[in-house]
Design a protein around this motif. Structure first.
Motif, short mmCIF file in Angstrom:
data_model
loop_
_atom_site.label_atom_id
_atom_site.label_comp_id
_atom_site.label_asym_id
_atom_site.label_seq_id
_atom_site.Cartn_x
_atom_site.Cartn_y
_atom_site.Cartn_z
N MET A 143 15.00 24.98 27.48
CA MET A 143 15.05 24.62 26.07
C MET A 143 15.58 25.83 25.33
O MET A 143 14.89 26.83 25.20
CB MET A 143 13.65 24.27 25.58
N ASN B 6 16.10 24.84 19.71
CA ASN B 6 15.91 23.49 20.21
C ASN B 6 16.98 22.51 19.75
O ASN B 6 16.70 21.56 19.03
CB ASN B 6 14.52 22.99 19.78
N GLN C 296 10.36 19.45 18.43
CA GLN C 296 10.02 20.43 19.44
C GLN C 296 9.51 19.71 20.69
O GLN C 296 9.83 20.09 21.81
CB GLN C 296 8.95 21.35 18.88
N LEU D 109 10.94 19.68 24.52
CA LEU D 109 10.08 19.98 25.65
C LEU D 109 10.13 18.82 26.66
O LEU D 109 10.21 19.04 27.88
CB LEU D 109 8.66 20.18 25.14
N LEU E 134 11.67 28.38 28.29
CA LEU E 134 11.60 28.02 26.88
C LEU E 134 11.92 29.24 26.04
O LEU E 134 11.25 30.27 26.15
CB LEU E 134 10.19 27.52 26.53
N PRO F 265 9.79 28.73 21.78
CA PRO F 265 9.44 27.31 21.59
C PRO F 265 8.71 27.01 20.28
O PRO F 265 8.71 25.87 19.85
CB PRO F 265 8.56 27.00 22.79
N ILE G 157 2.35 23.16 26.08
CA ILE G 157 2.92 24.06 27.09
C ILE G 157 1.87 24.35 28.16
O ILE G 157 2.15 24.33 29.35
CB ILE G 157 3.40 25.38 26.44
N ILE H 16 8.48 31.91 29.12
CA ILE H 16 8.58 31.70 27.67
C ILE H 16 9.02 32.98 27.00
O ILE H 16 8.51 34.05 27.32
CB ILE H 16 7.20 31.35 27.08
#
Lengths: 319, 250
Positions: free
Chosen positions: A84, A88, A144, A148, A161, A164, A180, A191
């Motif tokens: 992602m 986004n 979002q 995801l 991500l 995020p 998450i 992340i």
């Protein structure tokens, strides 16, 4: 589950023109970990993630995902990651279900399989109510979740991500964070964030990157331990400021102190010890001998924020 | 193959859900309808010695559509995705660069051709309402559509190339129009430069799109013309592919 690490990065460097966005990065992420990639804006997080997701090549060095080289075996890598990107990006004119199905098919899932998977991720990401809405009409939090869900739809082994929870309010941030956590149970998650609480709450391990180079890496506990040398002691004492000032100045183990007024005659003192000494007993003795009232005496645990500021400051001073 | 078809479907779909898609279709219909009326009025007044299809294409409005529609259809293909960031999500799926380029081209070309489809009704209208049934020749109609298709393919590939160069749709459209118009205006060199024997005139004859289209609308599908359009289309697709791949150059 094989023993090869999920991500292996060796001496990864990316230059834009003469400027190095990422310098000599080396780190490993094991399967099943949730790793936070922490850095200020422009530290090189997005660049690293783009290289890991095979969007752009590295100038030098290698990166492997699940044992596959991101440059020479890009298709194998792409099949295994759910990525992602920052911000986004979505096709705003499509409907949620339609979009997820499109993405699933694009990632090579068969018609039946993509239908099943879209049902599952729609459920998992709490998109049931909005499945037939146009993405452009959805709020940030739902978008979002769509991003995801897209990252999850082909059951990737690794989820990458990039920021995020950027631009989400506190409530949505919490919801996305929980999401998450939920999806990370049987996967590896990588992340990036510039928000410290974010990483502190979700991740099992943290890699701190600053100006394109790794400054620190380890679990939160490990970082805490590393930092414990500088753990502060907070003491609230009922004493006049000049007396306090004089007492701390005389105490050899105190490197730095800060006094602020609390209610009544109390003053709150934050003491930074020299060379990792625990000051608490000394402070107590002092209060006892001077007959000062002592109502609080604690040693602070470092928040990730302290660690981060410490680590990046060190870099700036060295630089 | 599956990702390719999925992408083509999305490309086509995105044309039909956006306002711009319908604006293009409406504008094309309006201009074509106008040309049709002009041709009809000409037919009414005096006997015609050229095929109706040729009269139709000789009209400036026809060329206006041919030159303006492709850049506007293709301006979004790469530029919009780059601008909105979806390019990154697209390029991190296990889809080859070539598939992406080909899918975007195919989608845009299908949309372009679909805008011309109502043109097929015109011959029937003519046949229905005119006394002279020999007026419309099926071969000429087929040739015209082949010409439109080939010309469209070239200009769509050119538009894709222009779009891949930038993240700004307006710039993409401008580039495509300038390139496209430049290519088209080569035709006029044959009118401006007095024809004299020699390779120069011959070369100009071969790149003259007006000449090509005259042949097509007469129902002559010349392989030389076909080769000209197909090779240029391939060239621009190749260039687009290289631009897309350049992201992965070290």
């Amino acid at each position: 589950m094989s023993a090869t690490p999920m991500i292996e990065v060796e001496n990864l460097t990316k230059r834009y023109g003469g400027r190095a966005a990422v310098r000599d990065l080396t780190f490993t992420v094991q399967r099943g970990e949730i790793v936070g990639f922490l850095g200020q804006n422009g530290a090189g997080k997005t660049t690293t993630m783009r290289m890991l997701s095979c969007f752009m090549p590295a100038t030098s060095g290698t990166a492997r995902v699940a044992g596959f080289d991101v440059f020479t075996q890009a298709d194998e890598v792409r099949r295994r990651i759910g990525y992602m990107p920052e911000g986004n990006p979505l096709h705003l004119e499509m409907r949620v279900r339609e979009y997820l199905k499109f993405r699933a098919r694009l990632k090579g899932l068969s018609v039946g399989r993509s239908r099943d998977r879209v049902d599952i991720v729609t459920e998992q990401c709490g998109l049931g109510d909005v499945a037939n809405k146009v993405i452009g009409t959805l709020s940030g939090g739902y978008r979002q979740r769509v991003g995801l869900a897209d990252a999850l739809v082909h059951e990737p082994e690794l989820i990458i991500l990039d920021e995020p929870t950027k631009n989400l309010d506190a409530h949505l941030t919490r919801a996305v964070r929980q999401l998450i956590k939920d999806v990370s149970k049987d996967r590896t998650v990588f992340i990036s964030s510039h928000l410290l609480p974010e990483v502190e709450l979700t991740c099992t391990r943290v890699i701190i990157i600053h100006q394109g180079a790794i400054r620190e890496s380890g679990t939160l506990d490990e970082l805490q331990r590393k930092m414990s040398a500088g753990q502060q002691v907070i003491a609230e004492l009922a004493a006049p400021v000049p007396d306090l000032r004089e007492a701390w100045e005389r105490m050899a183990e105190v490197e730095h102190f800060d006094i602020s007024a609390a209610e009544g005659s109390f003053h709150r003192c934050s003491l930074t010890p020299r060379a990792g000494v625990d000051l608490r007993s000394q402070v107590f003795e002092l209060a006892k001998s001077r007959g000062w009232q002592l109502r609080e005496l604690t040693r602070t645990r470092h928040s990730l924020e302290d660690i981060f500021v410490h680590v990046t400051k060190r870099e700036q001073e060295e630089g | 193959m599956q990702p390719f078809l999925t992408l083509v479907r999305r490309e086509l779909g995105s044309c039909y859900v956006s306002l711009i898609g319908y604006v293009i279709v409406a504008a094309v219909q309006f201009l074509l309808g106008l040309s049709f009326v002009i041709v009809l009025r000409a037919l009414v007044n005096k006997p015609f010695d050229v095929p109706v299809t040729e009269a139709f294409f000789n009209n400036g409005l026809f060329w206006l559509v041919m030159l303006l529609a492709p850049p506007i259809i293709t301006m979004r293909t790469f530029a919009l995705e780059k601008y909105s960031g979806t390019y990154e999500t697209l390029m991190t799926t296990p889809v080859g660069d070539f598939q992406v380029v080909l899918a975007k081209f195919t989608g845009a070309l299908c949309f372009f051709m679909s805008a011309w489809l109502p043109l097929l009704a015109y011959p029937f209208l003519l046949k229905r309402f005119s006394v002279d049934l020999s007026l419309v020749d099926t071969g000429a109609v087929g040739g015209t559509f082949t010409g439109i298709f080939l010309f469209g393919a070239l200009y769509i590939s050119l538009g894709c190339f222009a779009s891949s160069l930038t993240r700004n749709q307006i710039i993409a459209a401008m580039l495509a129009i300038v390139f496209g118009l430049g290519l088209f205006l080569l035709s006029y060199l044959t009118f401006i430069i007095p024809p004299k024997p020699g390779w120069q005139s011959a070369a100009l004859q071969h790149v003259s799109m007006i000449e090509h289209m005259r042949d097509f609308t007469r129902g002559t599908v010349d392989t030389r013309h076909v080769a000209y359009y197909l090779s240029l289309t391939a060239l621009f697709l190749f260039l687009t592919l290289k631009v897309v791949e350049s992201r992965r150059w070290k």
